[in-house]
Design a protein around this motif. Structure first.
Motif, PDB file in Angstrom:
ATOM      1  N   VAL A  19      -9.314 -14.362  25.134  1.00  0.00           N
ATOM      2  CA  VAL A  19      -9.890 -15.402  24.360  1.00  0.00           C
ATOM      3  C   VAL A  19      -9.068 -16.378  23.907  1.00  0.00           C
ATOM      4  N   ASP A  20      -8.928 -17.466  23.910  1.00  0.00           N
ATOM      5  CA  ASP A  20      -8.039 -18.375  23.323  1.00  0.00           C
ATOM      6  C   ASP A  20      -8.194 -18.180  21.896  1.00  0.00           C
ATOM      7  N   PRO A  21      -6.687 -17.946  21.419  1.00  0.00           N
ATOM      8  CA  PRO A  21      -6.853 -17.574  19.960  1.00  0.00           C
ATOM      9  C   PRO A  21      -7.111 -18.690  18.987  1.00  0.00           C
ATOM     10  N   THR A  22      -6.991 -19.950  19.437  1.00  0.00           N
ATOM     11  CA  THR A  22      -7.586 -20.868  18.608  1.00  0.00           C
ATOM     12  C   THR A  22      -9.050 -21.027  18.472  1.00  0.00           C
ATOM     13  N   ARG A  23      -9.729 -20.062  19.349  1.00  0.00           N
ATOM     14  CA  ARG A  23     -11.351 -20.127  19.063  1.00  0.00           C
ATOM     15  C   ARG A  23     -11.694 -19.239  18.073  1.00  0.00           C
ATOM     16  N   TYR A  24     -10.811 -18.338  17.245  1.00  0.00           N
ATOM     17  CA  TYR A  24     -11.217 -17.695  16.211  1.00  0.00           C
ATOM     18  C   TYR A  24     -10.009 -17.462  15.239  1.00  0.00           C
ATOM     19  N   TYR A  25     -10.404 -16.879  13.995  1.00  0.00           N
ATOM     20  CA  TYR A  25      -9.573 -17.074  12.940  1.00  0.00           C
ATOM     21  C   TYR A  25      -8.932 -15.382  12.600  1.00  0.00           C
ATOM     22  N   LEU A  48      13.759   3.105  10.114  1.00  0.00           N
ATOM     23  CA  LEU A  48      12.557   3.034   9.977  1.00  0.00           C
ATOM     24  C   LEU A  48      11.868   2.122   8.873  1.00  0.00           C
ATOM     25  N   ILE A  49      10.926   1.382   9.415  1.00  0.00           N
ATOM     26  CA  ILE A  49      10.229   0.217   8.346  1.00  0.00           C
ATOM     27  C   ILE A  49       8.756   0.534   8.400  1.00  0.00           C
ATOM     28  N   TYR A  50       8.355   0.812   7.157  1.00  0.00           N
ATOM     29  CA  TYR A  50       6.469   1.232   7.068  1.00  0.00           C
ATOM     30  C   TYR A  50       5.997  -0.306   6.980  1.00  0.00           C
ATOM     31  N   MET A  51       5.097  -0.655   7.837  1.00  0.00           N
ATOM     32  CA  MET A  51       4.488  -2.038   7.644  1.00  0.00           C
ATOM     33  C   MET A  51       2.963  -1.715   7.567  1.00  0.00           C
ATOM     34  N   THR A  52       2.256  -2.353   6.782  1.00  0.00           N
ATOM     35  CA  THR A  52       0.863  -2.360   6.473  1.00  0.00           C
ATOM     36  C   THR A  52       0.330  -3.692   6.464  1.00  0.00           C
ATOM     37  N   PHE A  53      -0.726  -4.095   6.820  1.00  0.00           N
ATOM     38  CA  PHE A  53      -1.178  -5.360   6.521  1.00  0.00           C
ATOM     39  C   PHE A  53      -2.845  -5.290   6.426  1.00  0.00           C
ATOM     40  N   GLN A  54      -3.253  -5.988   5.590  1.00  0.00           N
ATOM     41  CA  GLN A  54      -4.861  -6.347   5.394  1.00  0.00           C
ATOM     42  C   GLN A  54      -4.922  -7.951   6.099  1.00  0.00           C
ATOM     43  N   GLY A  55      -6.285  -8.090   6.816  1.00  0.00           N
ATOM     44  CA  GLY A  55      -6.500  -9.119   7.206  1.00  0.00           C
ATOM     45  C   GLY A  55      -7.948  -9.529   7.489  1.00  0.00           C
ATOM     46  N   LEU A  56      -8.144 -10.708   8.022  1.00  0.00           N
ATOM     47  CA  LEU A  56      -9.478 -10.998   8.432  1.00  0.00           C
ATOM     48  C   LEU A  56      -9.641 -11.412   9.887  1.00  0.00           C
ATOM     49  N   ARG A  57     -10.496 -11.211  10.688  1.00  0.00           N
ATOM     50  CA  ARG A  57     -10.954 -12.040  11.884  1.00  0.00           C
ATOM     51  C   ARG A  57     -12.369 -12.185  12.049  1.00  0.00           C
ATOM     52  N   HIS A  58     -12.617 -13.513  12.365  1.00  0.00           N
ATOM     53  CA  HIS A  58     -13.963 -14.244  12.336  1.00  0.00           C
ATOM     54  C   HIS A  58     -13.810 -15.248  13.609  1.00  0.00           C
ATOM     55  N   GLY A  59     -15.145 -15.930  14.024  1.00  0.00           N
ATOM     56  CA  GLY A  59     -15.325 -16.890  14.654  1.00  0.00           C
ATOM     57  C   GLY A  59     -16.478 -16.980  15.319  1.00  0.00           C
ATOM     58  N   PRO A  60     -16.707 -17.830  16.291  1.00  0.00           N
ATOM     59  CA  PRO A  60     -18.019 -17.910  16.961  1.00  0.00           C
ATOM     60  C   PRO A  60     -18.724 -16.663  17.525  1.00  0.00           C
ATOM     61  N   PRO A  61     -19.708 -16.554  17.559  1.00  0.00           N
ATOM     62  CA  PRO A  61     -20.416 -15.396  17.978  1.00  0.00           C
ATOM     63  C   PRO A  61     -19.906 -14.956  19.643  1.00  0.00           C
ATOM     64  N   ASP A  62     -19.839 -16.302  20.394  1.00  0.00           N
ATOM     65  CA  ASP A  62     -19.652 -15.981  21.790  1.00  0.00           C
ATOM     66  C   ASP A  62     -18.243 -15.585  21.932  1.00  0.00           C
ATOM     67  N   ALA A  63     -17.241 -16.111  21.313  1.00  0.00           N
ATOM     68  CA  ALA A  63     -15.883 -15.690  21.129  1.00  0.00           C
ATOM     69  C   ALA A  63     -15.801 -14.150  20.815  1.00  0.00           C
ATOM     70  N   ILE A  64     -16.251 -13.909  19.645  1.00  0.00           N
ATOM     71  CA  ILE A  64     -16.060 -12.354  19.213  1.00  0.00           C
ATOM     72  C   ILE A  64     -16.953 -11.565  20.078  1.00  0.00           C
ATOM     73  N   ALA A  65     -17.797 -11.821  20.687  1.00  0.00           N
ATOM     74  CA  ALA A  65     -18.501 -10.896  21.674  1.00  0.00           C
ATOM     75  C   ALA A  65     -17.743 -10.823  22.837  1.00  0.00           C
ATOM     76  N   ALA A  66     -17.055 -12.131  23.508  1.00  0.00           N
ATOM     77  CA  ALA A  66     -16.112 -11.835  24.486  1.00  0.00           C
ATOM     78  C   ALA A  66     -14.937 -10.964  24.142  1.00  0.00           C
ATOM     79  N   LEU A  67     -14.367 -10.802  23.070  1.00  0.00           N
ATOM     80  CA  LEU A  67     -13.282  -9.969  22.444  1.00  0.00           C
ATOM     81  C   LEU A  67     -13.755  -8.599  22.515  1.00  0.00           C
ATOM     82  N   GLY A  68     -15.014  -8.415  22.141  1.00  0.00           N
ATOM     83  CA  GLY A  68     -15.682  -7.025  22.165  1.00  0.00           C
ATOM     84  C   GLY A  68     -15.687  -6.437  23.421  1.00  0.00           C
ATOM     85  N   ARG A  69     -16.023  -7.383  24.403  1.00  0.00           N
ATOM     86  CA  ARG A  69     -16.151  -6.854  26.067  1.00  0.00           C
ATOM     87  C   ARG A  69     -14.760  -6.708  26.504  1.00  0.00           C
TER      88      ARG A  69
END
Length: 195
Positions: free
Chosen positions: A148-154, A123-144
């Motif tokens: 979405v091409d991962p090169t379109r958002y961070y 067993l291995i316990y894994m945690t991470f902190q991170g950030l995701r952001h990008g153009p509003p249209d790409a983030i809205a598409a992810l929300g739906r």
């Protein structure tokens, strides 16, 4: 007359002492610079990495907490998944989660906590902190739930690991960086060990 001569001699001596001091400081600085070992070449100081593993996380139904003091909070339960890499492979146990905070600047902060079980049952316990952001249209598409091409958002994370298994104890001593991709059923993270 005697007083003036003394003042002139003091001024001349002060000028000579000041000039000598500047000369000594300059010489010491130049000598010190030359005595220093040369800077390591770029190859030695460059940050290198190598693949550690790819983690595929299956997500449950999003739990919307709502507006909280620092943004909008939600929780994504982790229902399973798998991971594989040169030294690690296995499955993700259900029961973890990702605590998400959508900030007012449209950046999503991630806080994941899961348990990995290797194919030999460590067993291995894994945690991470991170950030995701990008153009509003790409983030809205992810929300739906769209792909979405991962090169379109961070989407970057800083995974950490803990284990008591001797075979995998190396993960307790490494720094890693993940590159994430949001999928309709969860996320995929390519994790790299920083050498």
């Amino acid at each position: 007359m005697d007083l003036r001569r003394r003042d002139v001699l003091k001024a001349a001596a002060a000028s000579v002492v000041a000039g000598a001091a500047v000369s000594l400081i300059t010489d010491a600085h130049d000598a010190g610079a030359n005595d220093q070992p040369p800077l390591a070449n770029e190859r030695e100081t460059a940050m290198n990495s190598r693949p550690l593993m790819t983690v595929r996380i299956n997500a449950g139904v999003l739990q919307k907490i709502g507006a909280v003091p620092h943004g909008t909070r939600s929780v994504v339960p982790v229902t399973g998944g798998n991971f594989d890499g040169p030294q690690l492979r296995g499955k993700i146990l259900p029961g973890g989660g990702d605590w998400l905070l959508l900030r007012s600047d449209a950046v999503l902060e991630l806080d994941l906590r899961i348990t990995l079980e290797t194919d030999d049952h460590a067993l291995i316990y894994m945690t991470f902190q991170g950030l995701r952001h990008g153009p509003p249209d790409a983030i809205a598409a992810l929300g739906r739930g769209e792909v979405v091409d991962p090169t379109r958002y961070y989407f970057r994370t800083l995974p950490r690991f803990e284990t008591a298994a001797e075979k995998y104890a190396f993960v307790n001593r490494i720094i890693t960086v993940g590159v994430g991709e949001t999928r309709p059923d969860g996320a995929t993270h390519k994790i790299y060990e920083i050498l």
